[in-house]
Design a protein around this motif. Sequence first.
Motif, PDB file in Angstrom:
ATOM      1  N   VAL A  54       1.008  -1.131  -0.141  1.00  0.00           N
ATOM      2  CA  VAL A  54      -0.006   0.051  -0.022  1.00  0.00           C
ATOM      3  C   VAL A  54       0.840   1.266  -0.074  1.00  0.00           C
ATOM      4  N   GLU A  55       1.906   1.219   0.672  1.00  0.00           N
ATOM      5  CA  GLU A  55       2.810   2.435   0.932  1.00  0.00           C
ATOM      6  C   GLU A  55       3.412   2.646  -0.805  1.00  0.00           C
ATOM      7  N   ALA A  56       3.691   1.743  -1.357  1.00  0.00           N
ATOM      8  CA  ALA A  56       4.196   2.161  -2.707  1.00  0.00           C
ATOM      9  C   ALA A  56       3.039   2.530  -3.639  1.00  0.00           C
ATOM     10  N   TRP A  57       1.927   2.048  -3.572  1.00  0.00           N
ATOM     11  CA  TRP A  57       0.707   2.460  -4.271  1.00  0.00           C
ATOM     12  C   TRP A  57       0.407   3.975  -4.134  1.00  0.00           C
ATOM     13  N   SER A  58       0.434   4.003  -2.634  1.00  0.00           N
ATOM     14  CA  SER A  58      -0.014   5.430  -2.199  1.00  0.00           C
ATOM     15  C   SER A  58       1.163   6.566  -2.757  1.00  0.00           C
TER      16      SER A  58
END
Length: 623
Positions: free
Chosen positions: A262-266
């Motif tokens: 999720v951190e990469a997507w965000s």
Amino acid sequence: MSFREALSRRKMIPWLGAYLAAGFAALEGVDQLIGNGLLPAYAYRIVLVFYLFGIPGTLVLAWFHGEKGDQSIPKIEIWLQGVLLVGAIGVSAAVLRDALQEARSRDLVLASAAGGLDPAAVAVTYFEDLSPQGELAYVADGFTESLIAQLDRVRALSVVSANGVRPFRGTDVGRDSIARALGAGTLVAGTVERSGAGGVLISTTLVDGGSGAPVTRMSVDMPSEELLAAQDSVADQVSRALRSRIGEEIDVRQRQRATEVVEAWSGVQRATRLQDEAEALYGDGLLDDAVARFERADELLEAAGMADPDWPEPVTLRAHNSFRIARVLLSQDRFDAADARIEEGIGYASEALARSMRVASTQDPRALETRGNLRYLRWLWELEPQGTSDDLLSAARADLEMAIQLDPTLASAHSSLSHMYYALDDNVNVVLAARRAYEEDSYLRDADLILDRLFWGHYDLEQFGDARRWCEEGFRRFPTDHRFTECRMWLMLVPGADADTARAARLKAYLDSVAPADLAEYERGLGTTLAAGVLARTGEGERADRMMAEARLSTEVDPNLELLGFEAAVRSIIGDTEGAVRLLQQYVAGNAHHTFSSGGQLHWWWRPLRDEPGFQSVMETGH
């Protein structure tokens, strides 16, 4: 007394048989009334509900009253019949609500169709961020673009690209106006906001494009750490609603799982929003501010790439950042700094390709496209070391052609190739690549350039009907773009065109009014020259000569003598071959790079000059 004897004494079977027969007759009567238009279609479903609930009601009635002499009404019977009545009313109300909703949706579909809007033509408008501090804007953008990508893979739908809906993001334009502008019979609108315990509530509304009225609403509430799964949930809800609306099977393929982090997507979503802001600043001429946004986006992308070392997207976007920053630096004549950015971007694109090969055993088409664009930019600006120009162009072309081979829907790569083919004087491939780009995404950021290339590609190939089509399409889409008034004037000079001097004068006046300030004097000269060409075809050669002579510009306004070259073309078309050659002799003296061919053949403008003394030496001067 046995149960069978009790049933027989109370005559339950005869009572039930009589009820079924009477009910069937009633249903047949209702069906006839509906067929004659005396009752709405949903009346049959409501009568059927009461008929079915009447079966247990009849059995209860027979149990308590089927035996002669016992006509008392016990409380249990009242209670049972009451429950059945309430159940029948509740179910029929739900049936009525669904029937009215279906009728309303059908009416909206018919209204859209009557207004020329196909309900299968879908536009997903950017989701609205309702969070207090606007901290979910990147989530809203990410959900919008993910949903567009998923729906775009459905054969039954025609989905407007993100480029098409982006101009309406954050505006107050009415939904019906957006639908008309995009030709969409169905809009998908949405909101994103905080929910309890730190979750995110995503609400989606299907909207009729003809009226702007909502058709159905849906929502999904997900914990923040499950945002990626929420994208699939939203797509599934929208697909079911679309299936009900257009009456076709809608199989929304799940998006290709890009990252589970999720951190990469965000980080990528935040960076993408910054890139959009940077592009807007670049368009407004705020170059330093644009570069600052790109640099901030690059920091986020670097962190995203570290959070998921297998995901190519962050590194591909870093390569795109380098491309855009290089464009800014080139516009400022900072060639060494631009070349360093191009080299950096090629490195990022190559890293993205290595990641995609490691994870998926295939090359990422968007990374190939970006590397091809970077190499082509270096070739266009002649930044490559001496003697390596041909190799650089071949590598750029190979990257772009491999990108569209891997993903034929990659409209921006088709657009880049059309530009490259134009630079190579390959008009057939210019037309093919530009047309494919426009077919895949008519809302590309450079759609105006694509349409201009389509016009000139067909015009140079003497395909004047197609040239006219793309000129008119350009004028329809971009009525204040001077190029699409120019093309109308050029079409007045093709073989067989009417010499309508009044129309030429109107177009010339309109060209003067829409020309950009920095091109105003040049466009006035070009418009006058083209109008004079139309006038000459009516037999007023002397007046046309005076007009063209007065339209000529100083080298300060026209340092490359382009207008002189265009006047030579006009004179060749109208039969003044001697004047055309004389002007070309002046023109090629300052433009030794000029070519007179189109696709390897002498351009149709210059064919009347083939036998004119002096033209051969002019051709030998140019190349």
